[in-house]
Design an enzyme around this catalytic site. Structure first.
Site, short mmCIF file in Angstrom:
data_model
loop_
_atom_site.label_atom_id
_atom_site.label_comp_id
_atom_site.label_asym_id
_atom_site.label_seq_id
_atom_site.Cartn_x
_atom_site.Cartn_y
_atom_site.Cartn_z
N PHE A 1 -15.01 6.84 -3.63
CA PHE A 1 -13.85 5.96 -3.39
C PHE A 1 -13.67 4.96 -4.53
O PHE A 1 -12.58 4.48 -4.79
CB PHE A 1 -14.04 5.16 -2.09
CG PHE A 1 -13.78 5.94 -0.84
CD1 PHE A 1 -12.51 6.39 -0.52
CD2 PHE A 1 -14.82 6.23 0.04
CE1 PHE A 1 -12.27 7.10 0.65
CE2 PHE A 1 -14.59 6.95 1.21
CZ PHE A 1 -13.31 7.38 1.51
N LYS B 1 -21.84 -9.33 9.61
CA LYS B 1 -20.79 -10.34 9.77
C LYS B 1 -19.38 -9.75 9.82
O LYS B 1 -19.07 -8.84 9.07
CB LYS B 1 -20.86 -11.35 8.63
CG LYS B 1 -22.07 -12.25 8.73
CD LYS B 1 -21.98 -13.43 7.80
CE LYS B 1 -22.44 -13.09 6.42
NZ LYS B 1 -22.49 -14.26 5.54
N GLU C 1 -21.90 -9.48 -7.28
CA GLU C 1 -22.79 -9.54 -6.10
C GLU C 1 -24.05 -8.71 -6.35
O GLU C 1 -25.13 -9.03 -5.83
CB GLU C 1 -22.07 -9.06 -4.84
CG GLU C 1 -20.90 -9.95 -4.39
CD GLU C 1 -21.34 -11.21 -3.62
OE1 GLU C 1 -22.55 -11.50 -3.53
OE2 GLU C 1 -20.43 -11.93 -3.12
N GLU D 1 -4.77 -12.80 1.89
CA GLU D 1 -3.76 -13.69 2.49
C GLU D 1 -3.47 -13.30 3.94
O GLU D 1 -3.07 -14.13 4.75
CB GLU D 1 -2.43 -13.65 1.71
CG GLU D 1 -2.50 -14.10 0.26
CD GLU D 1 -3.09 -13.04 -0.67
OE1 GLU D 1 -2.55 -11.93 -0.69
OE2 GLU D 1 -4.09 -13.31 -1.34
N LEU E 1 -12.64 -4.34 6.40
CA LEU E 1 -13.85 -4.16 7.22
C LEU E 1 -14.13 -5.40 8.07
O LEU E 1 -14.55 -5.29 9.22
CB LEU E 1 -15.06 -3.86 6.32
CG LEU E 1 -14.93 -2.67 5.35
CD1 LEU E 1 -16.26 -2.41 4.65
CD2 LEU E 1 -14.47 -1.41 6.05
N ASP E 2 -13.90 -6.58 7.49
CA ASP E 2 -14.15 -7.83 8.23
C ASP E 2 -13.18 -8.00 9.41
O ASP E 2 -13.58 -8.40 10.50
CB ASP E 2 -13.99 -9.04 7.30
CG ASP E 2 -15.29 -9.38 6.57
OD1 ASP E 2 -16.27 -8.64 6.72
OD2 ASP E 2 -15.32 -10.40 5.85
N LYS F 1 -12.31 -20.06 4.72
CA LYS F 1 -12.69 -18.64 4.66
C LYS F 1 -13.61 -18.26 5.82
O LYS F 1 -14.58 -18.97 6.10
CB LYS F 1 -13.42 -18.38 3.33
CG LYS F 1 -12.44 -18.07 2.21
CD LYS F 1 -13.10 -17.27 1.11
CE LYS F 1 -13.48 -15.91 1.60
NZ LYS F 1 -13.39 -14.85 0.67
N1 LIG Z 1 -18.91 -9.34 6.03
C1 LIG Z 1 -19.62 -9.64 4.98
O1 LIG Z 1 -20.85 -9.71 5.04
C2 LIG Z 1 -18.93 -9.86 3.67
C3 LIG Z 1 -19.68 -9.91 2.49
C4 LIG Z 1 -19.01 -10.07 1.30
C5 LIG Z 1 -17.62 -10.20 1.27
N2 LIG Z 1 -16.93 -10.17 2.45
C6 LIG Z 1 -15.46 -10.31 2.45
O2 LIG Z 1 -14.91 -9.24 1.70
C7 LIG Z 1 -13.67 -9.64 1.15
C8 LIG Z 1 -13.58 -9.16 -0.27
O3 LIG Z 1 -13.71 -7.75 -0.27
P1 LIG Z 1 -13.14 -6.84 -1.46
O4 LIG Z 1 -13.54 -7.41 -2.75
O5 LIG Z 1 -13.49 -5.47 -1.13
O6 LIG Z 1 -11.55 -7.13 -1.38
P2 LIG Z 1 -10.33 -6.40 -0.67
O7 LIG Z 1 -10.67 -5.85 0.63
O8 LIG Z 1 -9.20 -7.39 -0.74
O9 LIG Z 1 -9.99 -5.20 -1.68
C9 LIG Z 1 -9.62 -5.48 -2.99
C10 LIG Z 1 -8.35 -4.72 -3.43
O10 LIG Z 1 -8.66 -3.37 -3.68
C11 LIG Z 1 -7.77 -2.49 -3.00
N3 LIG Z 1 -8.59 -1.30 -2.75
C12 LIG Z 1 -9.59 -1.16 -1.86
N4 LIG Z 1 -10.19 0.02 -2.02
C13 LIG Z 1 -9.55 0.66 -3.01
C14 LIG Z 1 -9.72 1.93 -3.62
N5 LIG Z 1 -10.71 2.76 -3.28
N6 LIG Z 1 -8.88 2.27 -4.61
C15 LIG Z 1 -7.90 1.41 -5.01
N7 LIG Z 1 -7.71 0.20 -4.48
C16 LIG Z 1 -8.52 -0.17 -3.49
C17 LIG Z 1 -7.33 -3.27 -1.81
O11 LIG Z 1 -6.07 -2.85 -1.36
C18 LIG Z 1 -7.25 -4.68 -2.38
O12 LIG Z 1 -6.03 -4.88 -3.03
C19 LIG Z 1 -13.59 -11.14 1.30
O13 LIG Z 1 -12.64 -11.47 2.30
C20 LIG Z 1 -14.99 -11.55 1.76
O14 LIG Z 1 -14.96 -12.66 2.61
C21 LIG Z 1 -17.55 -10.01 3.62
ZN LIG Z 2 -20.35 -13.12 -1.62
#
Ligand SMILES: NC(=O)c1ccc[n+]([C@@H]2O[C@H](COP(=O)([O-])OP(=O)(O)OC[C@H]3O[C@@H](n4cnc5c(N)ncnc54)[C@H](O)[C@@H]3O)[C@@H](O)[C@H]2O)c1
Ligand SMILES: [Zn+2]
Length: 455
Positions: free
Chosen positions: A241, A214, A256, A145, A180-181, A223
């Site tokens: 981690f 990206k 994925e 969000e 990271l994004d 998105k």
């Molecule tokens: N750049 C790219 O090529 C690429 C590829 C795939 C996805 N994405 C993006 O990534 C996002 C999704 O990433 P995600 O699934 O990592 O979600 P996220 O970053 O929202 O993390 C998920 C949840 O896990 C928590 N968290 C993170 N690491 C933790 C840890 N080690 N221990 C406990 N909690 C932890 C975070 O606070 C969050 O609540 C989307 O916005 C998507 O668009 C980007």
């Molecule tokens: Zn994906």
């Protein structure tokens, strides 16, 4: 490198190709071979083309840009005996030696997901203190969000007051894909491109978001509408981690991973089929802690193949110029589904629902046998991933494919599994097939099978 003079009598265009050579610090365009080879201290890979017509003169610049970045899987990234986080991005031995010898303190700006900071904050500060780093840690609520330009600007303001040396002091991002994004985008904007380092802390970001180029934030209710294709200097991956990641988010990352397995690697599919549930239960920690560096264990083997297959697809197409992308499997219908039911489905879950339907399409075309189809669905269910969703209607599927047609050069470009671990791109799947697959998909999966790890 030689000159090219073309005179087209019809259009009266005169074209010249120039090479660019540096002689004693000055770049010069050159048409001949003679004056550059002997005296030049550098010949650029760039070219300059001049075209003169009666109406205008046009210079065309062709400047190849090379990105070099490292993806490093390591252990104990926050252990003071491991200097990877601070120095692992440096490839030049001389540069490394100079830094180690110099008395100048290392300076780093670190952005960390707030939840990650709560767990790993003390370890991180201890680590940075052990190296006498001058640092600023910015812990932010980097949730989906909040994945906005405002958040990127907030980071940029802090970066600006910290005053970094843009060449030698990369910004470090530690968190899931969202963190990271956003940090990647902020870094690519700061002074037009500041190096940054990614440390993924979720499974999804470990195998997906951290390995590519990206960056992005959400914009106008879409998105990742704002973003760049600027890879990090390095991504440092440490599986430990993942042990604190909530179970649902591990399954999210497994989706994925399954995508890469279905598209490219039967061995990975079999590994997930056999050990997916165990990997979920143990959060990828078992072979990591018990067997050390051995690559033969399911957790490290699965991440290794997932990263390698992903890099194979990304490296030749870093800017996604080629629209035929196997990595788009599961990403044709899922973006619309994700936005429609937000926030009830995580990204990987929506991707899995998309893949589940596409497996039925493959089966309907005759690319996957009934048995293979069943194996895929059973594997998904075993990894606690949703295989069907009421929000994924035929209208949504059709609309998504139409949008795809409009944005993808007039072709749908649908990656589909042809057997397990192999895929091809299909451009003309008929409506009839899509409908028949949909009906069967709903008939068989709308009462989702119980997802349980028990045999
Ligand atoms: N750049 C790219 O090529 C690429 C590829 C795939 C996805 N994405 C993006 O990534 C996002 C999704 O990433 P995600 O699934 O990592 O979600 P996220 O970053 O929202 O993390 C998920 C949840 O896990 C928590 N968290 C993170 N690491 C933790 C840890 N080690 N221990 C406990 N909690 C932890 C975070 O606070 C969050 O609540 C989307 O916005 C998507 O668009 C980007
Ligand atoms: Zn994906």
């Amino acid at each position: 490198m030689g000159k090219v003079h073309l005179e087209d009598n019809d259009t009266k265009e005169k074209k010249t190709e120039f090479s660019l050579v540096r002689v004693k610090g000055t770049w010069r365009s050159t048409m001949g071979k003679k004056d550059n080879k002997d005296t030049a201290d550098c010949v650029s890979a760039a070219k300059l083309y001049e075209s003169i017509t009666e109406k205008c003169t046009t210079w065309t610049v062709v400047s190849p840009i090379v990105f070099t970045y490292k993806v490093t899987e390591t252990q104990d990234l926050l252990d003071p005996s491991n200097d990877t986080l601070l120095l692992g991005h440096i490839s030049e031995p001389q540069e490394l030696e100079d830094i180690k010898k110099s008395n100048k303190p290392i300076k780093r700006f670190v952005v960390v997901d707030q939840e990650v900071y709560k767990i790993y904050g003390p370890k991180l500060t201890e680590y940075l203190d052990a190296y006498n780093v001058l640092y600023k840690i910015l812990a932010l609520p980097t949730s989906e969000e909040n994945k906005s330009m405002e958040m990127a600007l907030k980071i940029l303001e802090e970066v600006n007051s910290f005053s970094l040396d843009r060449r030698t002091e990369p910004i470090i991002a530690i968190g899931g894909g969202v963190c990271l994004d956003i940090v990647g985008l902020a870094a690519s904007l700061y002074r037009r491109r500041t190096p940054y380092i990614r440390v993924p802390t979720t499974l999804l970001s470990y195998i997906d978001a951290s390995v590519g180029a990206k960056t992005g934030v959400n914009f106008a209710n879409c998105k990742n509408k704002l973003g760049t294709y600027i890879p990090p200097t390095a991504a440092f991956l440490d599986l430990s981690f993942i042990k604190t990641v909530p179970r649902r988010h591990i399954a999210n990352g497994l989706a994925e991973m399954l995508k890469m397995a279905l598209m490219k690697d039967k061995g990975l599919f079999e590994l997930l089929e056999e050990h997916g549930c165990m990997l979920l239960d143990t959060k990828f920690q078992v072979d990591n802690s018990v067997y050390g560096r051995k690559r033969l264990q399911p957790a490290s083997q699965a991440t290794h193949i997932a990263i390698m297959t992903m890099l194979e697809e990304l490296a030749p197409n870093l800017w996604e110029d080629d629209l035929n992308r196997l990595v788009d499997f599961g990403h044709l219908i899922s973006p619309a589904l994700e936005m429609k039911v937000l926030p009830s489905l995580l990204h990987g879950e929506a991707v899995n629902i998309d893949m589940s339907y596409m497996v039925y399409v493959s089966n309907e075309i005759g690319l996957l046998t009934e048995e293979e189809k069943q194996r895929v669905i059973t594997c998904m269910v075993g990894m606690e991933l949703p295989v069907w969703h009421e929000g994924c209607t035929m209208e949504l599927i059709q609309k998504s494919l139409q949008d795809r047609l409009a944005h993808s050069g007039g072709l749908v470009r649908m990656p589909l599994p042809v057997g397990l671990g192999q895929a091809e791109i299909f451009n003309n799947t008929s409506c009839e097939i899509l409908h028949r697959a949909y009906e069967k998909w709903c008939d068989e999966l709308s009462i989702s099978p119980d997802s349980s790890c028990d045999p």
